[in-house]
Design a protein around this motif. Structure first.
Motif, PDB file in Angstrom:
ATOM      1  N   GLY A 154     -33.044 -19.021  72.710  1.00  0.00           N
ATOM      2  CA  GLY A 154     -32.784 -17.586  72.761  1.00  0.00           C
ATOM      3  C   GLY A 154     -32.830 -16.887  71.419  1.00  0.00           C
ATOM      4  N   GLN A 155     -31.698 -16.241  71.090  1.00  0.00           N
ATOM      5  CA  GLN A 155     -31.632 -15.422  69.876  1.00  0.00           C
ATOM      6  C   GLN A 155     -31.794 -16.230  68.596  1.00  0.00           C
ATOM      7  N   TYR A 156     -31.678 -17.545  68.680  1.00  0.00           N
ATOM      8  CA  TYR A 156     -31.876 -18.378  67.493  1.00  0.00           C
ATOM      9  C   TYR A 156     -33.308 -18.259  66.958  1.00  0.00           C
ATOM     10  N   ARG A 157     -34.244 -17.886  67.814  1.00  0.00           N
ATOM     11  CA  ARG A 157     -35.642 -17.826  67.390  1.00  0.00           C
ATOM     12  C   ARG A 157     -35.829 -16.866  66.226  1.00  0.00           C
ATOM     13  N   HIS A 158     -35.027 -15.797  66.199  1.00  0.00           N
ATOM     14  CA  HIS A 158     -35.169 -14.789  65.157  1.00  0.00           C
ATOM     15  C   HIS A 158     -34.062 -14.889  64.112  1.00  0.00           C
ATOM     16  N   GLY A 159     -33.219 -15.909  64.220  1.00  0.00           N
ATOM     17  CA  GLY A 159     -32.143 -16.068  63.267  1.00  0.00           C
ATOM     18  C   GLY A 159     -30.946 -15.174  63.526  1.00  0.00           C
ATOM     19  N   ASP A 160     -30.939 -14.426  64.641  1.00  0.00           N
ATOM     20  CA  ASP A 160     -29.838 -13.508  64.925  1.00  0.00           C
ATOM     21  C   ASP A 160     -28.549 -14.261  65.267  1.00  0.00           C
ATOM     22  N   GLN A 161     -28.680 -15.454  65.821  1.00  0.00           N
ATOM     23  CA  GLN A 161     -27.521 -16.231  66.247  1.00  0.00           C
ATOM     24  C   GLN A 161     -27.153 -17.304  65.219  1.00  0.00           C
ATOM     25  N   GLY A 162     -28.047 -17.533  64.275  1.00  0.00           N
ATOM     26  CA  GLY A 162     -27.852 -18.588  63.293  1.00  0.00           C
ATOM     27  C   GLY A 162     -29.200 -19.163  62.906  1.00  0.00           C
ATOM     28  N   ARG A 163     -29.188 -20.264  62.237  1.00  0.00           N
ATOM     29  CA  ARG A 163     -30.439 -20.894  61.814  1.00  0.00           C
ATOM     30  C   ARG A 163     -31.262 -21.314  63.030  1.00  0.00           C
ATOM     31  N   PRO A 164     -32.562 -20.993  63.071  1.00  0.00           N
ATOM     32  CA  PRO A 164     -33.394 -21.385  64.207  1.00  0.00           C
ATOM     33  C   PRO A 164     -33.343 -22.874  64.502  1.00  0.00           C
ATOM     34  N   GLU A 165     -33.203 -23.696  63.438  1.00  0.00           N
ATOM     35  CA  GLU A 165     -33.144 -25.149  63.648  1.00  0.00           C
ATOM     36  C   GLU A 165     -31.929 -25.543  64.491  1.00  0.00           C
ATOM     37  N   SER A 166     -30.844 -24.774  64.400  1.00  0.00           N
ATOM     38  CA  SER A 166     -29.652 -25.064  65.195  1.00  0.00           C
ATOM     39  C   SER A 166     -29.953 -24.881  66.682  1.00  0.00           C
ATOM     40  N   GLY A 167     -30.695 -23.811  67.000  1.00  0.00           N
ATOM     41  CA  GLY A 167     -31.071 -23.589  68.386  1.00  0.00           C
ATOM     42  C   GLY A 167     -32.016 -24.657  68.890  1.00  0.00           C
ATOM     43  N   GLN A 168     -32.869 -25.142  68.019  1.00  0.00           N
ATOM     44  CA  GLN A 168     -33.786 -26.214  68.404  1.00  0.00           C
ATOM     45  C   GLN A 168     -33.017 -27.492  68.723  1.00  0.00           C
ATOM     46  N   LEU A 169     -32.031 -27.788  67.920  1.00  0.00           N
ATOM     47  CA  LEU A 169     -31.220 -28.987  68.153  1.00  0.00           C
ATOM     48  C   LEU A 169     -30.442 -28.875  69.462  1.00  0.00           C
ATOM     49  N   LEU A 170     -29.928 -27.678  69.757  1.00  0.00           N
ATOM     50  CA  LEU A 170     -29.214 -27.473  71.017  1.00  0.00           C
ATOM     51  C   LEU A 170     -30.118 -27.775  72.212  1.00  0.00           C
ATOM     52  N   ARG A 171     -31.363 -27.332  72.138  1.00  0.00           N
ATOM     53  CA  ARG A 171     -32.302 -27.573  73.242  1.00  0.00           C
ATOM     54  C   ARG A 171     -32.570 -29.070  73.408  1.00  0.00           C
ATOM     55  N   MET A 172     -32.753 -29.766  72.309  1.00  0.00           N
ATOM     56  CA  MET A 172     -33.017 -31.204  72.381  1.00  0.00           C
ATOM     57  C   MET A 172     -31.826 -31.939  73.002  1.00  0.00           C
ATOM     58  N   LEU A 173     -30.615 -31.557  72.589  1.00  0.00           N
ATOM     59  CA  LEU A 173     -29.417 -32.189  73.145  1.00  0.00           C
ATOM     60  C   LEU A 173     -29.258 -31.864  74.628  1.00  0.00           C
ATOM     61  N   GLN A 174     -29.622 -30.642  75.002  1.00  0.00           N
ATOM     62  CA  GLN A 174     -29.514 -30.237  76.403  1.00  0.00           C
ATOM     63  C   GLN A 174     -30.375 -31.127  77.295  1.00  0.00           C
TER      64      GLN A 174
END
Length: 276
Positions: free
Chosen positions: A209-229
């Motif tokens: 989601g919003q991690y793609r643009h850095g609005d929620q935090g570092r994009p890499e954090s959102g990527q890690l969340l998806r992998m864990l999911q």
């Protein structure tokens, strides 16, 4: 009646207890108590009435033999015996109880609100879709049929649904379910998948989601969340795609797209947690 007013607002919402429905008033409302139980509303501007649809429960046997409860929402002016077009709203893992679903409440906020479909003359079906006992099968495509198809059969059998006019709708994981269902059955006349995903291998590692643009935090954090999911969470893939290629392939609806004959509306937003 239950009167809900927001301070400083010119809108007031009145929920009637007599089954008439909801009344939305604009402008000031003066409430005067007369007698012991009666209250009269003196409305100084426009009065708009909203008819609330009625509900009924369906208890049926799923394909695996379990007893499940589904719920039907019927238009306010429905005539018993008159068959209606049916919208089936799906979400894997959600099992309904004997209590009327909160999704049917006019006060429930949802851009795909069941009451909106009922207001246009559709019956709305919420089937129970229990999770598989094995977590690794939580997103197995055949599991999607278990609760949905018997609920549709029950809605037809009790004289509510028109078997030739049945649609299916789902958001997010529900969108995944829509795509998975139409690869396995041509029962639906149309399908709507919102924020859906059809390919687990390509979904792995995408930004959240919003991690793609850095609005929620570092994009890499959102990527890690998806992998864990996918590896450890609700997706049930157990491991990464290079270790579980068969599981990723078998549960991805895109690999069965040649079987789809149902007209499909795909809806995506830039900030959906599921990438476009």
């Amino acid at each position: 009646s239950t009167i809900e007013m927001r301070a400083g607002s010119e809108l007031s919402l009145v929920r009637a207890t007599d089954g008439i429905g909801i009344r939305l008033f604009t402008g000031d409302i003066i409430v005067n108590a007369v007698a012991q139980r009666d209250r009269h509303l003196a409305v100084q501007t426009r009065d708009m009435s909203i008819a609330v649809a009625g509900t009924t429960s369906l208890v049926k046997t799923a394909q695996d033999g379990s007893r499940l409860t589904g719920w039907l929402l019927l238009p306010a002016n429905h005539v018993p015996g008159f068959r209606l077009p049916l919208v089936t709203i799906v979400y894997p893992g959600f099992v309904h109880s004997q209590n009327v679903p909160s999704d049917f409440s006019p006060f429930y906020v949802n851009f795909e609100h069941a009451q909106l479909f009922a207001a246009m003359g559709y019956a709305v079906l919420l089937p129970s879709m229990p999770q598989a006992k094995d977590p690794a099968q939580s997103h197995a495509l055949p599991q999607l049929l278990n609760g949905v198809m018997p609920a549709i059969d029950a809605a037809i059998a009790n004289g509510v649904a028109d078997s030739d006019r049945i649609a299916v709708l789902g958001q997010s994981d529900g969108g995944f379910a829509v795509l998975g269902l139409i690869t396995q059955t041509n029962r639906f006349r149309s399908a709507m998948a919102s924020a859906s995903f059809s390919n687990f291998a390509s979904l792995y590692g995408t930004f959240y989601g919003q991690y793609r643009h850095g609005d929620q935090g570092r994009p890499e954090s959102g990527q890690l969340l998806r992998m864990l999911q996918l590896e450890k969470g609700s997706m049930g893939m157990v491991g990464p795609p290079w270790k579980e290629p068969d599981r990723y392939r078998e549960n991805s609806a895109i690999n069965y797209v040649q079987k789809v004959e149902t007209p499909l509306l795909l809806i995506h937003g830039e900030n959906d947690f599921i990438p476009i």
